[in-house]
Design a protein around this motif. Structure first.
Motif, PDB file in Angstrom:
ATOM      1  N   LEU A 157       6.347  42.452   1.272  1.00 40.85           N
ATOM      2  CA  LEU A 157       5.050  42.117   0.700  1.00 40.85           C
ATOM      3  C   LEU A 157       5.049  42.440  -0.785  1.00 40.85           C
ATOM      4  CD1 LEU A 157       2.624  43.645   3.371  1.00 40.85           C
ATOM      5  CD2 LEU A 157       3.336  41.249   3.145  1.00 40.85           C
ATOM      6  N   MET A 158       4.343  41.633  -1.540  1.00 41.81           N
ATOM      7  CA  MET A 158       4.076  41.949  -2.935  1.00 41.81           C
ATOM      8  C   MET A 158       3.019  43.053  -2.955  1.00 41.81           C
ATOM      9  SD  MET A 158       6.104  40.019  -4.625  1.00 41.81           S
ATOM     10  CE  MET A 158       5.522  40.097  -6.312  1.00 41.81           C
ATOM     11  N   PRO A 159       2.841  43.733  -4.071  1.00 46.09           N
ATOM     12  CA  PRO A 159       1.840  44.806  -4.132  1.00 46.09           C
ATOM     13  C   PRO A 159       0.426  44.357  -3.773  1.00 46.09           C
ATOM     14  CG  PRO A 159       3.299  44.970  -6.004  1.00 46.09           C
ATOM     15  CD  PRO A 159       3.636  43.683  -5.299  1.00 46.09           C
ATOM     16  N   ASP A 160       0.141  43.049  -3.924  1.00 44.24           N
ATOM     17  CA  ASP A 160      -1.193  42.540  -3.582  1.00 44.24           C
ATOM     18  C   ASP A 160      -1.330  42.149  -2.115  1.00 44.24           C
ATOM     19  OD1 ASP A 160       0.182  40.118  -3.330  1.00 44.24           O
ATOM     20  OD2 ASP A 160      -0.863  39.143  -4.998  1.00 44.24           O
ATOM     21  N   GLY A 161      -0.266  42.314  -1.334  1.00 45.29           N
ATOM     22  CA  GLY A 161      -0.310  42.016   0.094  1.00 45.29           C
ATOM     23  C   GLY A 161       0.221  40.656   0.479  1.00 45.29           C
ATOM     24  N   SER A 162       0.544  39.796  -0.482  1.00 44.31           N
ATOM     25  CA  SER A 162       1.093  38.482  -0.155  1.00 44.31           C
ATOM     26  C   SER A 162       2.578  38.621   0.191  1.00 44.31           C
ATOM     27  CB  SER A 162       0.902  37.518  -1.325  1.00 44.31           C
ATOM     28  OG  SER A 162       1.570  37.986  -2.482  1.00 44.31           O
ATOM     29  N   TYR A 163       3.072  37.706   1.034  1.00 39.71           N
ATOM     30  CA  TYR A 163       4.478  37.738   1.425  1.00 39.71           C
ATOM     31  C   TYR A 163       5.386  37.341   0.275  1.00 39.71           C
ATOM     32  CZ  TYR A 163       3.281  38.043   6.374  1.00 39.71           C
ATOM     33  OH  TYR A 163       2.821  38.464   7.584  1.00 39.71           O
ATOM     34  N   CYS A 164       6.593  37.890   0.296  1.00 40.65           N
ATOM     35  CA  CYS A 164       7.625  37.422  -0.625  1.00 40.65           C
ATOM     36  C   CYS A 164       8.964  37.463   0.099  1.00 40.65           C
ATOM     37  CB  CYS A 164       7.674  38.244  -1.904  1.00 40.65           C
ATOM     38  SG  CYS A 164       8.325  39.909  -1.736  1.00 40.65           S
ATOM     39  N   GLY A 165       9.795  36.528  -0.270  1.00 41.18           N
ATOM     40  CA  GLY A 165      11.156  36.546   0.225  1.00 41.18           C
ATOM     41  C   GLY A 165      11.970  37.562  -0.550  1.00 41.18           C
ATOM     42  N   SER A 166      13.118  37.906  -0.021  1.00 45.02           N
ATOM     43  CA  SER A 166      14.049  38.782  -0.734  1.00 45.02           C
ATOM     44  C   SER A 166      15.379  38.056  -0.880  1.00 45.02           C
ATOM     45  CB  SER A 166      14.261  40.101  -0.002  1.00 45.02           C
ATOM     46  OG  SER A 166      13.161  40.950  -0.182  1.00 45.02           O
ATOM     47  N   THR A 167      15.892  38.104  -2.098  1.00 43.14           N
ATOM     48  CA  THR A 167      17.192  37.526  -2.400  1.00 43.14           C
ATOM     49  C   THR A 167      18.204  38.659  -2.441  1.00 43.14           C
ATOM     50  OG1 THR A 167      16.125  35.790  -3.705  1.00 43.14           O
ATOM     51  CG2 THR A 167      18.496  36.113  -4.037  1.00 43.14           C
ATOM     52  N   PHE A 168      19.301  38.484  -1.741  1.00 40.56           N
ATOM     53  CA  PHE A 168      20.341  39.498  -1.662  1.00 40.56           C
ATOM     54  C   PHE A 168      21.504  39.107  -2.571  1.00 40.56           C
ATOM     55  CE2 PHE A 168      17.677  40.269   1.847  1.00 40.56           C
ATOM     56  CZ  PHE A 168      17.782  41.617   2.119  1.00 40.56           C
ATOM     57  N   PHE A 169      22.047  40.110  -3.253  1.00 41.03           N
ATOM     58  CA  PHE A 169      23.134  39.930  -4.199  1.00 41.03           C
ATOM     59  C   PHE A 169      24.232  40.967  -3.934  1.00 41.03           C
ATOM     60  CE2 PHE A 169      19.521  38.291  -6.582  1.00 41.03           C
ATOM     61  CZ  PHE A 169      20.035  37.229  -7.309  1.00 41.03           C
ATOM     62  N   TYR A 170      25.432  40.639  -4.419  1.00 39.10           N
ATOM     63  CA  TYR A 170      26.519  41.624  -4.431  1.00 39.10           C
ATOM     64  C   TYR A 170      27.291  41.456  -5.733  1.00 39.10           C
ATOM     65  CZ  TYR A 170      30.314  38.334  -3.642  1.00 39.10           C
ATOM     66  OH  TYR A 170      31.235  37.330  -3.797  1.00 39.10           O
ATOM     67  N   LYS A 171      28.011  42.495  -6.080  1.00 35.71           N
ATOM     68  CA  LYS A 171      28.913  42.438  -7.233  1.00 35.71           C
ATOM     69  C   LYS A 171      30.156  43.216  -6.877  1.00 35.71           C
ATOM     70  CE  LYS A 171      29.151  42.709 -12.215  1.00 35.71           C
ATOM     71  NZ  LYS A 171      28.390  42.998 -13.449  1.00 35.71           N
ATOM     72  N   SER A 172      31.312  42.597  -7.137  1.00 42.83           N
ATOM     73  CA  SER A 172      32.591  43.263  -6.926  1.00 42.83           C
ATOM     74  C   SER A 172      33.065  43.815  -8.262  1.00 42.83           C
ATOM     75  CB  SER A 172      33.618  42.288  -6.370  1.00 42.83           C
ATOM     76  OG  SER A 172      34.869  42.923  -6.286  1.00 42.83           O
ATOM     77  N   LEU A 173      33.381  45.102  -8.261  1.00 42.11           N
ATOM     78  CA  LEU A 173      33.920  45.729  -9.465  1.00 42.11           C
ATOM     79  C   LEU A 173      35.434  45.769  -9.449  1.00 42.11           C
ATOM     80  CD1 LEU A 173      31.483  48.781  -9.733  1.00 42.11           C
ATOM     81  CD2 LEU A 173      31.236  46.493 -10.732  1.00 42.11           C
ATOM     82  N   ALA A 174      36.021  45.309  -8.347  1.00 39.76           N
ATOM     83  CA  ALA A 174      37.476  45.320  -8.202  1.00 39.76           C
ATOM     84  C   ALA A 174      38.101  44.272  -9.120  1.00 39.76           C
ATOM     85  CB  ALA A 174      37.870  45.046  -6.757  1.00 39.76           C
ATOM     86  N   ALA A 175      39.242  44.593  -9.674  1.00 33.24           N
ATOM     87  CA  ALA A 175      39.968  43.641 -10.507  1.00 33.24           C
ATOM     88  C   ALA A 175      40.481  42.509  -9.631  1.00 33.24           C
ATOM     89  CB  ALA A 175      41.129  44.322 -11.217  1.00 33.24           C
ATOM     90  N   ASP A 176      40.397  41.289 -10.149  1.00 36.09           N
ATOM     91  CA  ASP A 176      40.883  40.134  -9.380  1.00 36.09           C
ATOM     92  C   ASP A 176      42.381  40.104  -9.300  1.00 36.09           C
ATOM     93  OD1 ASP A 176      38.329  39.196  -8.879  1.00 36.09           O
ATOM     94  OD2 ASP A 176      38.261  38.014 -10.730  1.00 36.09           O
TER      95      ASP A 176
END
Length: 176
Positions: A157-176
């Motif tokens: 929920l947003m602070p006002d009570g409305s719904y919100c989606g959540s976007t998930f992210f990742y980051k790799s710090l490993a050398a390619d």
């Protein structure tokens, strides 16, 4: 604005900083950030959350990083390193918060860079986070090289009570 200092807080420094941290969290929630809390949200309301963070810092489960200028705390981010035994290589990035009076000054970048350096120092090379879909933070993470995994609709929920989606992210710090 004067020089910005980015630093990792010790357990005793975290306890001393609780009022400033509570002010930042309250300001972000009142500014509409979906970071787990509902409006109205005063600094007093934020204290129990930060007391829990202080315990996690003392237990070694959380790394707390802050941005300051002229003795004024303006932003913070956490790195959750208290993971399960099968995840010693992973950390959760949590609560990137910048006070509204300090937005647009590059503090998010400085805090994220410090969090990534701390992750590497703790042997963590996969970082994960989630943020409100459609929020300004979503584009910031992409700009900082994070990879979008997907969206869960009506996740929070947003602070006002409305719904919100959540976007998930990742980051790799490993050398390619």
């Amino acid at each position: 604005m004067s020089d910005v200092t980015i630093r990792t807080l010790t357990p005793s420094e975290t306890t001393a900083a609780l009022p400033s941290l509570a002010e930042i969290l309250s300001d972000c929630v009142e500014g509409g950030a979906s970071v787990g809390f509902m409006s109205p949200h005063t600094p007093q309301d934020a204290m129990p959350y930060w007391e829990g963070v202080a315990r996690a810092v003392a237990e070694g489960n959380t790394v707390l990083i802050v941005a300051e200028t002229d003795g004024d705390m303006l932003g913070t981010v956490q790195l959750g390193i208290g993971t399960m035994p099968n995840q010693p290589h992973r950390a959760d990035l949590k609560k990137l918060l910048v006070h509204r009076k300090a937005r647009g000054l590059g503090l998010s970048r400085l805090l994220m860079d410090a969090a990534e350096a701390e992750a590497a120092r703790h042997g963590r090379h996969i970082l994960v986070l989630d943020t409100a879909t459609g929020s300004p933070a979503e584009s910031i993470y992409e700009k900082f090289g994070w990879q979008r995994v997907g969206v869960i609709p009506q996740y929070a929920l947003m602070p006002d009570g409305s719904y919100c989606g959540s976007t998930f992210f990742y980051k790799s710090l490993a050398a390619d």
